[in-house]
Write a protein that holds these residues in place. Sequence first.
Motif, PDB file in Angstrom:
ATOM      1  N   GLY A  54     -30.547  15.134  64.402  1.00  0.00           N
ATOM      2  CA  GLY A  54     -29.419  16.001  64.741  1.00  0.00           C
ATOM      3  C   GLY A  54     -29.894  17.403  65.098  1.00  0.00           C
ATOM      4  N   PRO A  55     -28.951  18.323  65.264  1.00  0.00           N
ATOM      5  CA  PRO A  55     -29.301  19.703  65.599  1.00  0.00           C
ATOM      6  C   PRO A  55     -29.838  20.444  64.378  1.00  0.00           C
ATOM      7  CG  PRO A  55     -26.966  19.524  65.179  1.00  0.00           C
ATOM      8  CD  PRO A  55     -27.501  18.120  65.126  1.00  0.00           C
ATOM      9  N   LEU A  56     -30.549  21.533  64.600  1.00  0.00           N
ATOM     10  CA  LEU A  56     -30.912  22.420  63.496  1.00  0.00           C
ATOM     11  C   LEU A  56     -29.679  23.239  63.126  1.00  0.00           C
ATOM     12  CD1 LEU A  56     -34.529  23.429  64.551  1.00  0.00           C
ATOM     13  CD2 LEU A  56     -33.759  21.570  63.077  1.00  0.00           C
ATOM     14  N   ILE A  57     -29.753  23.904  61.976  1.00  0.00           N
ATOM     15  CA  ILE A  57     -28.541  24.487  61.402  1.00  0.00           C
ATOM     16  C   ILE A  57     -27.936  25.585  62.270  1.00  0.00           C
ATOM     17  CG2 ILE A  57     -29.778  26.150  59.920  1.00  0.00           C
ATOM     18  CD1 ILE A  57     -26.560  24.266  58.949  1.00  0.00           C
ATOM     19  N   ASP A  58     -28.783  26.419  62.856  1.00  0.00           N
ATOM     20  CA  ASP A  58     -28.212  27.480  63.685  1.00  0.00           C
ATOM     21  C   ASP A  58     -29.246  27.962  64.703  1.00  0.00           C
ATOM     22  OD1 ASP A  58     -29.878  29.082  62.096  1.00  0.00           O
ATOM     23  OD2 ASP A  58     -28.238  29.735  60.799  1.00  0.00           O
ATOM     24  N   ALA A  59     -28.808  28.886  65.563  1.00  0.00           N
ATOM     25  CA  ALA A  59     -29.678  29.353  66.652  1.00  0.00           C
ATOM     26  C   ALA A  59     -30.909  30.051  66.086  1.00  0.00           C
ATOM     27  CB  ALA A  59     -28.886  30.287  67.559  1.00  0.00           C
ATOM     28  N   ALA A  60     -30.741  30.772  64.986  1.00  0.00           N
ATOM     29  CA  ALA A  60     -31.883  31.493  64.410  1.00  0.00           C
ATOM     30  C   ALA A  60     -32.924  30.511  63.886  1.00  0.00           C
ATOM     31  CB  ALA A  60     -31.395  32.410  63.288  1.00  0.00           C
ATOM     32  N   GLY A  61     -32.452  29.426  63.266  1.00  0.00           N
ATOM     33  CA  GLY A  61     -33.378  28.410  62.749  1.00  0.00           C
ATOM     34  C   GLY A  61     -34.177  27.788  63.881  1.00  0.00           C
ATOM     35  N   ARG A  62     -33.496  27.526  64.987  1.00  0.00           N
ATOM     36  CA  ARG A  62     -34.177  26.925  66.129  1.00  0.00           C
ATOM     37  C   ARG A  62     -35.158  27.904  66.769  1.00  0.00           C
ATOM     38  NH1 ARG A  62     -31.822  24.378  71.690  1.00  0.00           N
ATOM     39  NH2 ARG A  62     -31.186  26.499  72.151  1.00  0.00           N
ATOM     40  N   ALA A  63     -34.761  29.167  66.864  1.00  0.00           N
ATOM     41  CA  ALA A  63     -35.653  30.166  67.471  1.00  0.00           C
ATOM     42  C   ALA A  63     -36.925  30.310  66.637  1.00  0.00           C
ATOM     43  CB  ALA A  63     -34.915  31.507  67.582  1.00  0.00           C
ATOM     44  N   LYS A  64     -36.788  30.192  65.310  1.00  0.00           N
ATOM     45  CA  LYS A  64     -37.959  30.308  64.432  1.00  0.00           C
ATOM     46  C   LYS A  64     -38.924  29.149  64.684  1.00  0.00           C
ATOM     47  CE  LYS A  64     -39.108  29.671  59.620  1.00  0.00           C
ATOM     48  NZ  LYS A  64     -38.595  29.364  58.306  1.00  0.00           N
ATOM     49  N   VAL A  65     -38.386  27.940  64.779  1.00  0.00           N
ATOM     50  CA  VAL A  65     -39.225  26.758  65.029  1.00  0.00           C
ATOM     51  C   VAL A  65     -39.952  26.928  66.366  1.00  0.00           C
ATOM     52  CG1 VAL A  65     -39.201  24.269  65.479  1.00  0.00           C
ATOM     53  CG2 VAL A  65     -37.767  25.222  63.650  1.00  0.00           C
ATOM     54  N   ASP A  66     -39.210  27.350  67.372  1.00  0.00           N
ATOM     55  CA  ASP A  66     -39.802  27.516  68.700  1.00  0.00           C
ATOM     56  C   ASP A  66     -40.927  28.556  68.672  1.00  0.00           C
ATOM     57  OD1 ASP A  66     -39.857  27.017  71.536  1.00  0.00           O
ATOM     58  OD2 ASP A  66     -38.962  29.009  71.785  1.00  0.00           O
ATOM     59  N   ALA A  67     -40.694  29.654  67.972  1.00  0.00           N
ATOM     60  CA  ALA A  67     -41.707  30.717  67.912  1.00  0.00           C
ATOM     61  C   ALA A  67     -42.973  30.214  67.217  1.00  0.00           C
ATOM     62  CB  ALA A  67     -41.135  31.931  67.181  1.00  0.00           C
ATOM     63  N   LEU A  68     -42.800  29.391  66.164  1.00  0.00           N
ATOM     64  CA  LEU A  68     -43.976  28.876  65.451  1.00  0.00           C
ATOM     65  C   LEU A  68     -44.781  27.928  66.340  1.00  0.00           C
ATOM     66  CD1 LEU A  68     -42.437  28.264  61.901  1.00  0.00           C
ATOM     67  CD2 LEU A  68     -44.163  29.976  62.522  1.00  0.00           C
ATOM     68  N   VAL A  69     -44.079  27.123  67.143  1.00  0.00           N
ATOM     69  CA  VAL A  69     -44.783  26.210  68.054  1.00  0.00           C
ATOM     70  C   VAL A  69     -45.519  27.021  69.121  1.00  0.00           C
ATOM     71  CG1 VAL A  69     -44.452  24.407  69.804  1.00  0.00           C
ATOM     72  CG2 VAL A  69     -43.239  24.261  67.611  1.00  0.00           C
ATOM     73  N   ARG A  70     -44.851  28.023  69.686  1.00  0.00           N
ATOM     74  CA  ARG A  70     -45.501  28.864  70.718  1.00  0.00           C
ATOM     75  C   ARG A  70     -46.760  29.512  70.147  1.00  0.00           C
ATOM     76  NH1 ARG A  70     -44.631  26.736  74.262  1.00  0.00           N
ATOM     77  NH2 ARG A  70     -42.853  25.569  73.638  1.00  0.00           N
ATOM     78  N   ASP A  71     -46.640  30.028  68.937  1.00  0.00           N
ATOM     79  CA  ASP A  71     -47.786  30.705  68.311  1.00  0.00           C
ATOM     80  C   ASP A  71     -48.957  29.735  68.157  1.00  0.00           C
ATOM     81  OD1 ASP A  71     -49.033  32.825  66.330  1.00  0.00           O
ATOM     82  OD2 ASP A  71     -49.036  30.893  65.262  1.00  0.00           O
ATOM     83  N   ALA A  72     -48.659  28.517  67.675  1.00  0.00           N
ATOM     84  CA  ALA A  72     -49.744  27.542  67.467  1.00  0.00           C
ATOM     85  C   ALA A  72     -50.408  27.190  68.796  1.00  0.00           C
ATOM     86  CB  ALA A  72     -49.188  26.288  66.784  1.00  0.00           C
ATOM     87  N   VAL A  73     -49.582  27.013  69.829  1.00  0.00           N
ATOM     88  CA  VAL A  73     -50.125  26.653  71.150  1.00  0.00           C
ATOM     89  C   VAL A  73     -50.967  27.814  71.700  1.00  0.00           C
ATOM     90  CG1 VAL A  73     -49.483  26.115  73.541  1.00  0.00           C
ATOM     91  CG2 VAL A  73     -48.322  24.960  71.632  1.00  0.00           C
ATOM     92  N   ASP A  74     -50.472  29.024  71.536  1.00  0.00           N
ATOM     93  CA  ASP A  74     -51.244  30.197  71.996  1.00  0.00           C
ATOM     94  C   ASP A  74     -52.608  30.258  71.326  1.00  0.00           C
ATOM     95  OD1 ASP A  74     -49.195  30.919  73.600  1.00  0.00           O
ATOM     96  OD2 ASP A  74     -48.440  32.550  72.327  1.00  0.00           O
TER      97      ASP A  74
END
Length: 487
Positions: free
Chosen positions: A332-352
Amino acid sequence: MTTPPPVIQAVPKQLHIAGTWQNAAAPRTMPVDNPATGTTLCEVADAGPEDGRAALNAAQAAQKAWAATAPRTRSEILRRAHEIILDRTEDLALLMTLEMGKPLAEARGEVTYAAEFFRWFAEEAVRIDGGYATSPDGRNRHLVLRQPVGPCLLITPWNFPLAMGTRKIGPAVAAGCTMILKPAPQTPLSSLALTGILTEAGLPPGVLNTVTTSDAGGLVEPLLRGGGIRKLSFTGSTQVGRILLAQCADTVVRTSLELGGNAPFIVFDDADIGAAVDGAMVAKMRNMGEACTAANRIYVHSSVAGEFASRLTARMSALTVGDGTAPGTDVGPLIDAAGRAKVDALVRDAVDRGAKILTGGELPAGDGNFYPPTVLTEVPRDAALTGTEIFGPVAALFTFDDEEDVVQAANDTEWGLVSYVFTRDLDRALRVGERLETGMVGLNTGLVSNPAAPFGGVKQSGLGREGGRVGIEEFLEYKYLAVPTGS
Ligand code: ADP
C-alpha cells in the motif's frame, strides 16, 4: 469530502471521557486522510489541554473502584473484547486500511494480532501473584502484594493502529489501571472503534478515556509534568521518546518506551538461502517497511550475496503496489508525503554514494504516497540509511566476509530493538545471538512479534517490555508488608 464508507460512518468521532462521547471543549475537529488517495475520510474531535485534564480527572476518579474489581471481572471484559474484535475483523481491517494504507490482508492479520493481546492479558489478569516469607532472622513475616500503578497515559503510533492500542490497554486493564489513550493523529479511527468495543465488552466509565488531538505536545506535556499520571507507555520515535522521558522526570512517572529500531539482518554463507529470502520479505515488507522491527541493514556473506540479491529482487519486483483496499495489492501507500520524501532521499543518498538499484527506486507519478519495492546492492557503510530508520519498502544490501566484522557492524548503532540471523550452524546462531545488542533476535525467522513474548529493545530503542509474562509487570507495583512474627 464525499460520503464516507459505512465503516467510517459507524465509528464514533468524539472524545471518550468518563464514559461519554463528547466534543472537544473548544469544539475543534481534525481531518483523517486516506494515504492511498489523499482525500479526507472524515473529521474527528481535536482535543486541547483542557480535555486532557478532564480525561485525567476521569481516570483518577475511576482508579480506586477499578483497582478493587475482581481479577476475573477484568479478565472477562478482555476476553469479550477479544471476541468482539474477531467478530468484526472485516470492518476493523477495512477501517485500518482506509486510515493507514496497509493492504487488507495485512490489516486482517493485525486485527488477529491485536485481539491476541486481549486474550493473553485476559489469561494474565488472574495470575497476579504475591509472596509470603519469613525474614532470614526469623523476626518478620514478609508479605508481598502487587497493586496497579494507577492512571496510565498510553501514546500509540500510526503504523499498527489497533495492535499498539491492545498491547498497552490489555495489560493495563488486567492489572487494574485506568487509562488515557492518545492515538496518533493520522490513525485515530481504529482507537475510537476499539474504545467502543471495550465499552460494549463492559469496561466501566472512566477506565479508558480516549483523546484524539493534532497537538500531542500541548496535551501531553501538562499531564506528564503535572502529577496524577503514574505511568507512561509510549510507542513512537526515539526523538519523541527522549522528550517524554525528560517530562516524566518532573514527577518521576514510570515509563515504558518502545522506540525506533535499525535492525540488522545477517545472512551467513551456510544459511538456507530460500528461508533467508522468505525471512527478509517478512522482516522488510511487513507493513510496507513501516515497522520499528523492519530489517534496515541486510548483511549478506559475499559468497552468497549474488544469489540472495537476485532471489530477493525477483520477489520484490513481483509485488503489486496499489490502494490497500484493491484485491491483489501487496504494497500500500506510505503514511504521508513526508514519509515518502524521506525514503526517497535515503535512496538518492545511497545511490550518490555508489549503491546500485536492482529494482524500484523511482517515485511513481499520480496521487497517493506510493513508493515501489526497492532493492539496493553494494550499499556503502557510510550511506545515511545505515543510521536512519528507512520506514519504507527499501531493502539495503551490504556484504561481509567475517563473523566478527558483521557483528561489530550490526552493533554499530544507537538502537537495539531487534536483529535477525540466518545460519544452519547452531553454535554460530547462539554465539551471534548472544552478542547482538538488541532486545530480540530472530534466528532463522523474519518475525519476532508475539503477544506471549517480551517485546522491546535495549540502548536507545527503549525501556521495558510489552507482552509476555513481563508485560503486566510494567503496570504493577510491588508492596511489601513487614509483620513481626513475635519470636
Ligand atoms: P512518527 O514520527 O512515526 O509519527 P512520533 O514519535 O512522532 O512518531 O509519534 C508517535 C506518537 O507520539 C503519536 O501518537 C504522536 O502524536 C505522539 N507525539 C508526537 N510528538 C509528541 C510530543 N511532543 N508529546 C507527546 N506525544 C507526541
